[in-house]
Motif scaffolding. Structure first.
Motif, PDB file in Angstrom:
ATOM      1  N   GLY A  60      48.241  28.724  34.518  1.00 30.20           N
ATOM      2  CA  GLY A  60      48.503  27.462  35.186  1.00 30.20           C
ATOM      3  C   GLY A  60      48.051  27.533  36.638  1.00 30.20           C
ATOM      4  O   GLY A  60      47.455  28.518  37.090  1.00 30.20           O
ATOM      5  N   PHE A  61      48.345  26.502  37.388  1.00 25.71           N
ATOM      6  CA  PHE A  61      47.938  26.492  38.787  1.00 25.71           C
ATOM      7  C   PHE A  61      48.960  25.725  39.614  1.00 25.71           C
ATOM      8  O   PHE A  61      48.664  24.735  40.264  1.00 25.71           O
ATOM      9  N   SER A  62      50.192  26.182  39.540  1.00 30.63           N
ATOM     10  CA  SER A  62      51.252  25.565  40.336  1.00 30.63           C
ATOM     11  C   SER A  62      51.076  25.875  41.816  1.00 30.63           C
ATOM     12  O   SER A  62      51.504  25.096  42.660  1.00 30.63           O
ATOM     13  N   GLU A  63      50.445  27.005  42.142  1.00 30.64           N
ATOM     14  CA  GLU A  63      50.150  27.352  43.521  1.00 30.64           C
ATOM     15  C   GLU A  63      48.640  27.338  43.732  1.00 30.64           C
ATOM     16  O   GLU A  63      47.857  27.530  42.796  1.00 30.64           O
ATOM     17  N   LYS A  64      48.238  27.143  44.965  1.00 26.08           N
ATOM     18  CA  LYS A  64      46.828  27.010  45.276  1.00 26.08           C
ATOM     19  C   LYS A  64      46.064  28.300  45.007  1.00 26.08           C
ATOM     20  O   LYS A  64      44.926  28.279  44.553  1.00 26.08           O
ATOM     21  N   ALA A  65      46.695  29.429  45.310  1.00 21.64           N
ATOM     22  CA  ALA A  65      45.992  30.709  45.180  1.00 21.64           C
ATOM     23  C   ALA A  65      45.877  31.175  43.739  1.00 21.64           C
ATOM     24  O   ALA A  65      45.003  31.989  43.430  1.00 21.64           O
ATOM     25  N   GLU A  66      46.732  30.682  42.855  1.00 19.37           N
ATOM     26  CA  GLU A  66      46.726  31.182  41.473  1.00 19.37           C
ATOM     27  C   GLU A  66      45.424  30.855  40.759  1.00 19.37           C
ATOM     28  O   GLU A  66      44.885  31.681  40.017  1.00 19.37           O
ATOM     29  N   PHE A  67      44.914  29.635  40.976  1.00 19.71           N
ATOM     30  CA  PHE A  67      43.675  29.237  40.311  1.00 19.71           C
ATOM     31  C   PHE A  67      42.507  30.095  40.786  1.00 19.71           C
ATOM     32  O   PHE A  67      41.671  30.539  39.990  1.00 19.71           O
ATOM     33  N   TYR A  68      42.471  30.368  42.106  1.00 15.51           N
ATOM     34  CA  TYR A  68      41.397  31.193  42.671  1.00 15.51           C
ATOM     35  C   TYR A  68      41.426  32.608  42.102  1.00 15.51           C
ATOM     36  O   TYR A  68      40.412  33.135  41.635  1.00 15.51           O
ATOM     37  N   TYR A  69      42.607  33.233  42.102  1.00 13.64           N
ATOM     38  CA  TYR A  69      42.708  34.623  41.639  1.00 13.64           C
ATOM     39  C   TYR A  69      42.500  34.727  40.126  1.00 13.64           C
ATOM     40  O   TYR A  69      41.988  35.725  39.634  1.00 13.64           O
ATOM     41  N   THR A  70      42.893  33.710  39.389  1.00 10.55           N
ATOM     42  CA  THR A  70      42.679  33.744  37.936  1.00 10.55           C
ATOM     43  C   THR A  70      41.200  33.739  37.602  1.00 10.55           C
ATOM     44  O   THR A  70      40.721  34.551  36.801  1.00 10.55           O
ATOM     45  N   LEU A  71      40.435  32.839  38.233  1.00 12.71           N
ATOM     46  CA  LEU A  71      38.998  32.789  37.977  1.00 12.71           C
ATOM     47  C   LEU A  71      38.286  34.028  38.523  1.00 12.71           C
ATOM     48  O   LEU A  71      37.353  34.546  37.905  1.00 12.71           O
ATOM     49  N   ARG A  72      38.730  34.513  39.671  1.00 10.73           N
ATOM     50  CA  ARG A  72      38.075  35.695  40.234  1.00 10.73           C
ATOM     51  C   ARG A  72      38.289  36.916  39.353  1.00 10.73           C
ATOM     52  O   ARG A  72      37.398  37.752  39.197  1.00 10.73           O
ATOM     53  N   ALA A  73      39.459  37.044  38.771  1.00  8.79           N
ATOM     54  CA  ALA A  73      39.721  38.180  37.880  1.00  8.79           C
ATOM     55  C   ALA A  73      38.863  38.118  36.626  1.00  8.79           C
ATOM     56  O   ALA A  73      38.514  39.164  36.057  1.00  8.79           O
ATOM     57  N   CYS A  74      38.496  36.917  36.205  1.00 13.26           N
ATOM     58  CA  CYS A  74      37.710  36.768  34.976  1.00 13.26           C
ATOM     59  C   CYS A  74      36.212  36.908  35.214  1.00 13.26           C
ATOM     60  O   CYS A  74      35.484  37.361  34.315  1.00 13.26           O
ATOM     61  N   PHE A  75      35.730  36.537  36.400  1.00  7.69           N
ATOM     62  CA  PHE A  75      34.288  36.461  36.621  1.00  7.69           C
ATOM     63  C   PHE A  75      33.735  37.555  37.530  1.00  7.69           C
ATOM     64  O   PHE A  75      32.522  37.648  37.695  1.00  7.69           O
ATOM     65  N   THR A  76      34.572  38.359  38.160  1.00  6.14           N
ATOM     66  CA  THR A  76      34.075  39.430  39.032  1.00  6.14           C
ATOM     67  C   THR A  76      34.506  40.772  38.457  1.00  6.14           C
ATOM     68  O   THR A  76      35.684  40.970  38.140  1.00  6.14           O
ATOM     69  N   ALA A  77      33.528  41.684  38.370  1.00 11.07           N
ATOM     70  CA  ALA A  77      33.814  43.019  37.861  1.00 11.07           C
ATOM     71  C   ALA A  77      33.694  44.073  38.942  1.00 11.07           C
ATOM     72  O   ALA A  77      34.192  45.184  38.782  1.00 11.07           O
ATOM     73  N   ARG A  78      33.028  43.745  40.048  1.00  9.93           N
ATOM     74  CA  ARG A  78      32.816  44.704  41.132  1.00  9.93           C
ATOM     75  C   ARG A  78      33.110  44.038  42.463  1.00  9.93           C
ATOM     76  O   ARG A  78      33.027  42.803  42.576  1.00  9.93           O
ATOM     77  N   PRO A  79      33.448  44.821  43.482  1.00 12.43           N
ATOM     78  CA  PRO A  79      33.786  44.203  44.780  1.00 12.43           C
ATOM     79  C   PRO A  79      32.650  43.375  45.366  1.00 12.43           C
ATOM     80  O   PRO A  79      32.892  42.350  46.002  1.00 12.43           O
ATOM     81  N   GLU A  80      31.396  43.795  45.172  1.00 13.89           N
ATOM     82  CA  GLU A  80      30.284  43.059  45.766  1.00 13.89           C
ATOM     83  C   GLU A  80      30.052  41.713  45.091  1.00 13.89           C
ATOM     84  O   GLU A  80      29.353  40.854  45.637  1.00 13.89           O
ATOM     85  N   HIS A  81      30.618  41.498  43.896  1.00 14.25           N
ATOM     86  CA  HIS A  81      30.496  40.201  43.241  1.00 14.25           C
ATOM     87  C   HIS A  81      31.339  39.134  43.931  1.00 14.25           C
ATOM     88  O   HIS A  81      31.073  37.939  43.775  1.00 14.25           O
ATOM     89  N   ARG A  82      32.317  39.556  44.696  1.00 13.24           N
ATOM     90  CA  ARG A  82      33.233  38.587  45.307  1.00 13.24           C
ATOM     91  C   ARG A  82      32.541  37.723  46.344  1.00 13.24           C
ATOM     92  O   ARG A  82      32.943  36.580  46.573  1.00 13.24           O
ATOM     93  N   VAL A  83      31.507  38.258  47.001  1.00 12.44           N
ATOM     94  CA  VAL A  83      30.820  37.475  48.029  1.00 12.44           C
ATOM     95  C   VAL A  83      30.202  36.228  47.416  1.00 12.44           C
ATOM     96  O   VAL A  83      30.376  35.108  47.899  1.00 12.44           O
ATOM     97  N   ILE A  84      29.461  36.413  46.317  1.00 13.55           N
ATOM     98  CA  ILE A  84      28.839  35.277  45.647  1.00 13.55           C
ATOM     99  C   ILE A  84      29.908  34.369  45.033  1.00 13.55           C
ATOM    100  O   ILE A  84      29.828  33.137  45.124  1.00 13.55           O
TER     101      ILE A  84
END
Length: 427
Positions: A60-84
């Motif tokens: 869910g996305f009851s908080e603003k940060a939850e949606f961001y961290y949920t998608l980031r956990a699914c789409f980034t596998a390495r620290p350098e992917h976070r920039v893009i």
């Protein structure tokens, strides 16, 4: 304690978040968002898309940060992917005027009252990924009493290729990097031959050959009919490249490996052999992969061989492994060493200095290529850089195509020291 990256996520929320639609529309938006990530260079395949949709539905996305961290956990596998990821996420989900923002980044720069802002790393790539398939409208500047006249100063403009040569590899978009690789593939790295102590017969030699002269005199009853001459043999040195593939060097390492592949497959360049090694947390020999004719196949095989790609950095330990296992095999006959690294090491400075000293004594020249030299205020403050600098012959930049062309000129001049003298004065 706040999770790692919490402040980074808060920076991404400088705009009010868009209203998230119902579930079917949200699924389509996540799919389009993943497509933009994939175009920008992230491995966002169908499996990750399905995981992201299921994760958002579960969290869910009851908080603003939850949606961001949920998608980031699914789409980034390495620290350098976070920039893009952060750039695409901010432009797609957070900024209500993200389309205008991306247009301003991709249109030609016009000198006006506002100063031109340089795009952050991966920001231009994220803009191109989201604008794929979107038509760019050109504003109508003709007619109307309120139309303002825009003056463009073209006295210092450069051609597209010249601009690309001075653009940092980390700032390049996907299309610009592809064009840069084509330019790099045509570059050469010529080297002057070395004079050997051995000699060979030569009619115009600089030294008299008394042994051959006496042999000839014996055929004529002891009379010297002609003086034989000889000259020194010429031989070609070997090129040994040690390329840092840690996370901080990822963008530059790929460009340099393209350059090394071009050098390894050039005919008539003069090198006796070309050896290539990568290092991050361990040393990997990729010489046989650089011999493949296709550059994409060569780098794919090298990436599969080097398991520590875009990881940590242990320069001292890797150089010790090279000195112990490979130096006697590849550094003979006056080899030239290209050391491509930023010098940011986690090992003890004493260990790194000892490894660098042995590498310097075992080779003819050590040319250090450091992308950090692109900064005007660069100074040797890091312990690793201070330990390595005294043991290199030349210190050069390696952040763009122009720097690689300067490297080719430095190799051809044995007395080139680059920026070493200036930085040694600052130690």
């Amino acid at each position: 304690m706040a999770p790692e990256g919490r402040n980074e996520a808060r920076d991404q929320m400088e705009y009010a978040p868009l209203e998230l639609p119902d579930t079917p529309q949200l699924t389509r938006n996540i799919t389009h968002f993943a497509r933009a990530l994939r175009v920008a260079g992230l491995p966002a395949g169908p499996g990750r898309v399905a995981d992201a949709i299921a994760a958002v539905a579960a969290v869910g996305f009851s908080e603003k940060a939850e949606f961001y961290y949920t998608l980031r956990a699914c789409f980034t596998a390495r620290p350098e992917h976070r920039v893009i990821f952060d750039q695409v996420f901010r432009l797609y989900w957070r900024d209500p005027r993200y389309l205008d923002h991306m247009m301003s980044m991709l249109l030609p720069a016009v000198r006006g009252a506002a100063e031109e802002r340089m795009a952050k790393p991966a920001e231009k790539r994220a803009a191109e990924a989201l604008l794929q398939g979107v038509e760019r409208d050109t504003p109508d500047l003709e007619g109307g009493e309120e139309a303002s006249e825009i003056e463009v100063d073209a006295t210092l403009t450069m051609s597209r290729e010249e601009r690309l040569k001075t653009l940092d590899f980390e700032q390049m978009s996907v299309a610009e990097m592809a064009q840069a690789k084509r330019i790099i593939a045509q570059m050469t790295l010529a080297v002057p031959p070395l004079s050997s102590r051995r000699t060979l017969a030569s009619s115009r030699g600089a030294q008299p050959d008394w042994r051959r002269t006496m042999r000839g005199a014996m055929r004529h009853g002891g009379d010297v009919v002609d003086f034989a001459r000889k000259d020194r043999r010429q031989r070609w040195p070997s090129l040994v490249a040690l390329c840092d593939i840690s996370g901080s060097m990822a963008s530059y390492s790929r460009a340099v490996l393209h350059f090394l592949h071009a050098v390894a497959n050039q005919k008539g360049a003069g090198w006796a052999d070309v050896h290539a090694f990568t290092f991050g947390t361990r040393l990997t020999n990729i010489t046989r992969h650089m011999g493949a004719r296709d550059v994409d196949a060569a780098l794919a095989a090298a990436g599969a061989e080097a398991q520590d790609w875009e990881g940590g950095t242990r320069i001292g330990a890797c150089l010790e492994d090279f000195n112990r296992d490979w130096s006697r095999r590849v550094l003979g006959q006056g080899a030239v060493v290209l050391l491509i690294t930023d010098g940011l090491d986690r090992d003890e400075p004493e260990r790194l200095e000892a490894a660098m000293e042995r590498l310097s004594l075992s080779s003819r020249r050590v040319i250090w290529v450091n992308p950090l030299l692109r900064w005007d205020g660069f100074a040797p403050k890091a312990a690793g850089i201070r330990a390595m600098l005294p043991h290199v012959s030349s210190f050069r930049a390696g952040h763009n195509i122009a720097a690689l062309q300067g490297l080719a000129e430095a190799v051809a001049r044995p007395d080139d020291a680059g920026e070493k003298a200036r930085l040694m004065a600052a130690l």
